[in-house]
Design a protein around this motif. Structure first.
Motif, PDB file in Angstrom:
ATOM      1  N   MET A   1       1.635  -3.384 -57.078  1.00  0.00           N
ATOM      2  CA  MET A   1       2.760  -4.261 -56.809  1.00  0.00           C
ATOM      3  C   MET A   1       4.007  -3.423 -56.537  1.00  0.00           C
ATOM      4  O   MET A   1       4.422  -2.646 -57.366  1.00  0.00           O
ATOM      5  CB  MET A   1       3.026  -5.155 -58.011  1.00  0.00           C
ATOM      6  CG  MET A   1       1.967  -6.154 -58.284  1.00  0.00           C
ATOM      7  SD  MET A   1       2.515  -7.221 -59.619  1.00  0.00           S
ATOM      8  CE  MET A   1       0.948  -7.744 -60.199  1.00  0.00           C
ATOM      9  N   THR A   3       8.066  -3.504 -55.055  1.00  0.00           N
ATOM     10  CA  THR A   3       9.226  -4.360 -54.810  1.00  0.00           C
ATOM     11  C   THR A   3       9.425  -4.589 -53.325  1.00  0.00           C
ATOM     12  O   THR A   3       9.684  -5.713 -52.894  1.00  0.00           O
ATOM     13  CB  THR A   3      10.483  -3.731 -55.422  1.00  0.00           C
ATOM     14  OG1 THR A   3      10.257  -3.520 -56.810  1.00  0.00           O
ATOM     15  CG2 THR A   3      11.683  -4.623 -55.234  1.00  0.00           C
ATOM     16  N   TYR A   6       7.082  -7.261 -52.048  1.00  0.00           N
ATOM     17  CA  TYR A   6       7.516  -8.609 -52.395  1.00  0.00           C
ATOM     18  C   TYR A   6       8.731  -9.043 -51.575  1.00  0.00           C
ATOM     19  O   TYR A   6       8.817 -10.198 -51.151  1.00  0.00           O
ATOM     20  CB  TYR A   6       7.840  -8.720 -53.885  1.00  0.00           C
ATOM     21  CG  TYR A   6       6.612  -8.877 -54.741  1.00  0.00           C
ATOM     22  CD1 TYR A   6       5.716  -9.911 -54.517  1.00  0.00           C
ATOM     23  CD2 TYR A   6       6.354  -7.995 -55.773  1.00  0.00           C
ATOM     24  CE1 TYR A   6       4.588 -10.060 -55.299  1.00  0.00           C
ATOM     25  CE2 TYR A   6       5.227  -8.129 -56.564  1.00  0.00           C
ATOM     26  CZ  TYR A   6       4.344  -9.164 -56.323  1.00  0.00           C
ATOM     27  OH  TYR A   6       3.236  -9.316 -57.090  1.00  0.00           O
ATOM     28  N   GLY A   9       7.486 -10.068 -48.259  1.00  0.00           N
ATOM     29  CA  GLY A   9       6.797 -11.354 -48.377  1.00  0.00           C
ATOM     30  C   GLY A   9       7.762 -12.522 -48.476  1.00  0.00           C
ATOM     31  O   GLY A   9       7.571 -13.560 -47.831  1.00  0.00           O
ATOM     32  N   PHE A  10       8.811 -12.368 -49.278  1.00  0.00           N
ATOM     33  CA  PHE A  10       9.787 -13.449 -49.417  1.00  0.00           C
ATOM     34  C   PHE A  10      10.596 -13.651 -48.143  1.00  0.00           C
ATOM     35  O   PHE A  10      10.908 -14.790 -47.772  1.00  0.00           O
ATOM     36  CB  PHE A  10      10.713 -13.197 -50.608  1.00  0.00           C
ATOM     37  CG  PHE A  10      10.090 -13.562 -51.926  1.00  0.00           C
ATOM     38  CD1 PHE A  10       9.717 -14.867 -52.202  1.00  0.00           C
ATOM     39  CD2 PHE A  10       9.876 -12.590 -52.884  1.00  0.00           C
ATOM     40  CE1 PHE A  10       9.138 -15.205 -53.412  1.00  0.00           C
ATOM     41  CE2 PHE A  10       9.290 -12.907 -54.107  1.00  0.00           C
ATOM     42  CZ  PHE A  10       8.928 -14.222 -54.367  1.00  0.00           C
ATOM     43  N   TYR A  42       4.180  -6.960 -45.681  1.00  0.00           N
ATOM     44  CA  TYR A  42       3.756  -7.366 -47.020  1.00  0.00           C
ATOM     45  C   TYR A  42       2.287  -7.009 -47.240  1.00  0.00           C
ATOM     46  O   TYR A  42       1.910  -6.453 -48.274  1.00  0.00           O
ATOM     47  CB  TYR A  42       3.980  -8.866 -47.220  1.00  0.00           C
ATOM     48  CG  TYR A  42       3.269  -9.427 -48.419  1.00  0.00           C
ATOM     49  CD1 TYR A  42       3.772  -9.220 -49.698  1.00  0.00           C
ATOM     50  CD2 TYR A  42       2.091 -10.164 -48.281  1.00  0.00           C
ATOM     51  CE1 TYR A  42       3.123  -9.726 -50.813  1.00  0.00           C
ATOM     52  CE2 TYR A  42       1.438 -10.670 -49.386  1.00  0.00           C
ATOM     53  CZ  TYR A  42       1.955 -10.449 -50.645  1.00  0.00           C
ATOM     54  OH  TYR A  42       1.294 -10.943 -51.745  1.00  0.00           O
ATOM     55  N   GLU A  46       1.248  -4.380 -50.112  1.00  0.00           N
ATOM     56  CA  GLU A  46       0.506  -4.935 -51.245  1.00  0.00           C
ATOM     57  C   GLU A  46      -0.999  -4.857 -51.059  1.00  0.00           C
ATOM     58  O   GLU A  46      -1.751  -5.252 -51.936  1.00  0.00           O
ATOM     59  CB  GLU A  46       0.927  -6.395 -51.473  1.00  0.00           C
ATOM     60  CG  GLU A  46       2.375  -6.564 -51.826  1.00  0.00           C
ATOM     61  CD  GLU A  46       2.755  -5.857 -53.104  1.00  0.00           C
ATOM     62  OE1 GLU A  46       1.937  -5.829 -54.051  1.00  0.00           O
ATOM     63  OE2 GLU A  46       3.870  -5.306 -53.146  1.00  0.00           O
TER      64      GLU A  46
END
Length: 82
Positions: A1, A3, A6, A9-10, A42, A46
């Protein structure tokens, strides 16, 4: 994981949501294309293989649609239909 994964992805999710609220097809496709790139990032960060494959496959589809829409707009402007 990670940062950065993420965050990508967001951002991709936000751009996808924004594309669902658009009324014009050209901006919708451009925003969708941008979201595809963020979702690919992403998937890379990930190592989310389903996301990586899906959004990589969607990039050429959205590029093709943007090109088609731009050709249609140029045709309509040239012929006075717009």
């Amino acid at each position: 994981m990670t940062t950065i994964g993420y965050v990508c992805g967001f951002i991709g999710a936000g751009l996808t949501l924004a594309s669902y609220m658009m009324k014009s097809m050209l901006p919708l496709r451009i925003v969708a294309l941008s979201s595809n790139f963020f979702f690919v990032a992403y998937g890379l960060f990930e190592w989310a293989l389903p996301s990586l494959l899906l959004y990589t496959a969607m990039i050429p589809i959205n590029i093709k649609k943007v090109v088609e829409i731009r050709k249609l707009i140029r045709f309509e402007v040239k012929n006075g239909a717009a």
